[in-house]
Design an enzyme around this catalytic site. Structure first.
Site, PDB file in Angstrom:
ATOM      1  CE1 TYR A  24     -55.779   7.122 -23.753  1.00  0.00           C
ATOM      2  CE2 TYR A  24     -53.823   7.609 -25.048  1.00  0.00           C
ATOM      3  CZ  TYR A  24     -54.451   6.887 -24.050  1.00  0.00           C
ATOM      4  OH  TYR A  24     -53.746   5.945 -23.339  1.00  0.00           O
ATOM      5  NE  ARG A 164     -56.970   8.241 -17.982  1.00  0.00           N
ATOM      6  CZ  ARG A 164     -55.884   7.538 -18.280  1.00  0.00           C
ATOM      7  NH1 ARG A 164     -55.681   7.161 -19.538  1.00  0.00           N
ATOM      8  NH2 ARG A 164     -55.019   7.206 -17.349  1.00  0.00           N
ATOM      9  CE  LYS A 251     -44.648   8.603 -15.722  1.00  0.00           C
ATOM     10  NZ  LYS A 251     -46.101   8.760 -15.513  1.00  0.00           N
ATOM     11  CG  HIS A 275     -50.945   8.554 -15.062  1.00  0.00           C
ATOM     12  ND1 HIS A 275     -50.229   7.432 -14.736  1.00  0.00           N
ATOM     13  CD2 HIS A 275     -51.343   8.365 -16.345  1.00  0.00           C
ATOM     14  CE1 HIS A 275     -50.211   6.598 -15.773  1.00  0.00           C
ATOM     15  NE2 HIS A 275     -50.879   7.151 -16.760  1.00  0.00           N
ATOM     16  NE  ARG A 278     -53.470  10.255 -19.697  1.00  0.00           N
ATOM     17  CZ  ARG A 278     -54.184  10.233 -20.816  1.00  0.00           C
ATOM     18  NH1 ARG A 278     -54.663  11.364 -21.306  1.00  0.00           N
ATOM     19  NH2 ARG A 278     -54.419   9.098 -21.452  1.00  0.00           N
TER      20      ARG A 278
END
Length: 379
Positions: A24, A164, A251, A275, A278
């Site tokens: 993860y 993912r 962000k 990110h 991701r």
């Protein structure tokens, strides 16, 4: 295992963590092209060596929004930090405070705001997602303000979770995920005792506090998918700008026009970020996006950057490319997973030493002296 370099913590974390947690934090989206490019593009930046400059007065200290940092580094918001070590957000925040830098709590943390802020004296930063449940957003902002949080980091590059695939393979999501996680925990007794048994409760603390019921790890991926808001626009951020008194950082900026929009919006800072590779795979690495954005808006807004930073030399490279400050995510989570607060403190001390070496050998006596001129160019 002997830890002598910042990058050694990745192997140490992999040995200790159940696969669903390691992959993860370690993985990216799709084929993980951007994840790889974040690291390789940054490593390709050659610094210009300068000698005989009397570096005896060298200083790593840096000022951000009136807050003094021991070096130009901030710990990034990372979801589920409390699953990587017992009450992980508390341990990471204590390590950051001891090393003289800010810790940023994620919306989807295990520990709630009210558990972390009493454990430290330094003001904490807080990260917020754009969610469909605006009442939750207001609730958590009010709680953050009441707890003394100074700086708000607003993540805008996640209107929907990325694809993912490692999460599906490893048991974080996908078929029989809960059963697979239990079996993995059994095979990793050190983590199972330290975090699995002694680190409870295992829930999303900030969300559970609002909902008055437990939001468990098993609900995590589904909750994210149900609550991220694809309709978000700059107009939706206006009430946050009006509500929040302190510095506001946006962000997830990779595009020059988006950076200019952030300036017009009135943000105090932006994080040049994909990110950590991701979200949308194949987008530009942070190392390549940063100089373009710096050329357009540096001086008008504070420039933070993450994605691909693995050591102190990378910090100096990012500063040379135009950053005002850097943010660490994966790097400190590996150390937290391996050795808890002590591991994060050790990691940050390694970063400090590496930054100092790089500055000494490039002739930069202060952080402000690192710049585009610090980069070596052919010819």
């Amino acid at each position: 295992m002997v830890i002598s370099a910042t990058t050694d913590y990745r192997a140490a974390a992999q040995a200790k963590l159940p696969p669903f947690l390691f992959h993860y934090i370690d993985g990216g989206s799709y084929t993980e092209t951007t994840l790889k490019n974040n690291v390789s593009d940054l490593q390709d930046i050659a610094l210009k060596q300068k000698v005989l400059n009397d570096m005896s007065e060298l200083s790593l200290e840096h000022d951000v929004f009136g807050e003094k940092l021991s070096m130009p580094v901030v710990l990034s918001p990372v979801g589920l930090t409390g699953m990587y070590a017992r009450r992980g957000e508390v341990q990471a925040a204590k390590a950051a405070e001891k090393m003289g830098i800010p810790f940023t709590m994620s919306t989807v943390s295990v520990c709630p705001i009210e558990e972390v802020t009493p454990a430290i004296k330094r003001p904490m930063w807080f990260q917020l997602y754009v969610l469909k449940d605006r009442e939750f957003m207001k609730n958590v902002l009010e709680r953050a303000k009441a707890a003394g949080v100074t700086t708000l980091v607003f993540t805008v590059d996640m209107p929907t979770p990325g694809a993912r695939y490692r999460d599906m393979h490893s048991g974080m999501s996908g078929p029989y995920a809960e059963f697979r996680r239990v079996m993995q925990a059994v095979a990793h007794p050190s983590w199972a005792m330290d975090v699995g048994l002694l680190g409870k409760p295992h829930d999303l603390g900030n969300i559970s506090a609002y909902r008055n019921k437990t939001t468990k790890l098993g609900d995590y991926i589904g909750w994210l998918g149900d609550n991220f808001d694809t309709s978000i626009s700059w107009q939706d951020l206006e009430w946050i700008r009006e509500f929040w008194d302190g510095p506001l950082i946006i962000k997830g900026i990779l595009d020059v026009e988006d950076a200019k929009d952030a300036v017009r919006f009135g943000a105090d800072g932006i994080v040049v970020s994909n990110h950590g590779g991701r979200q949308l795979d194949g987008v530009m690495s942070s190392a390549k996006a940063l100089p373009l954005i710096a050329d357009a808006v540096k001086g008008d807004i504070k420039l933070f950057v993450d994605s691909g930073i693995r050591n102190g030399l990378d910090v100096v490279r990012m500063m040379a490319l135009g950053a005002d400050c850097t943010m660490l995510g994966r790097s400190y989570i590996y150390a937290l997973a391996a050795r808890g607060q002590q591991g994060v403190e050790h990691l940050l001390s390694l970063y400090q030493n590496e930054i100092r070496v790089a500055m000494t050998l490039t002739g930069a006596k202060s952080i402000g002296e690192i710049g585009n001129h610090s980069i070596a160019r052919a010819g």
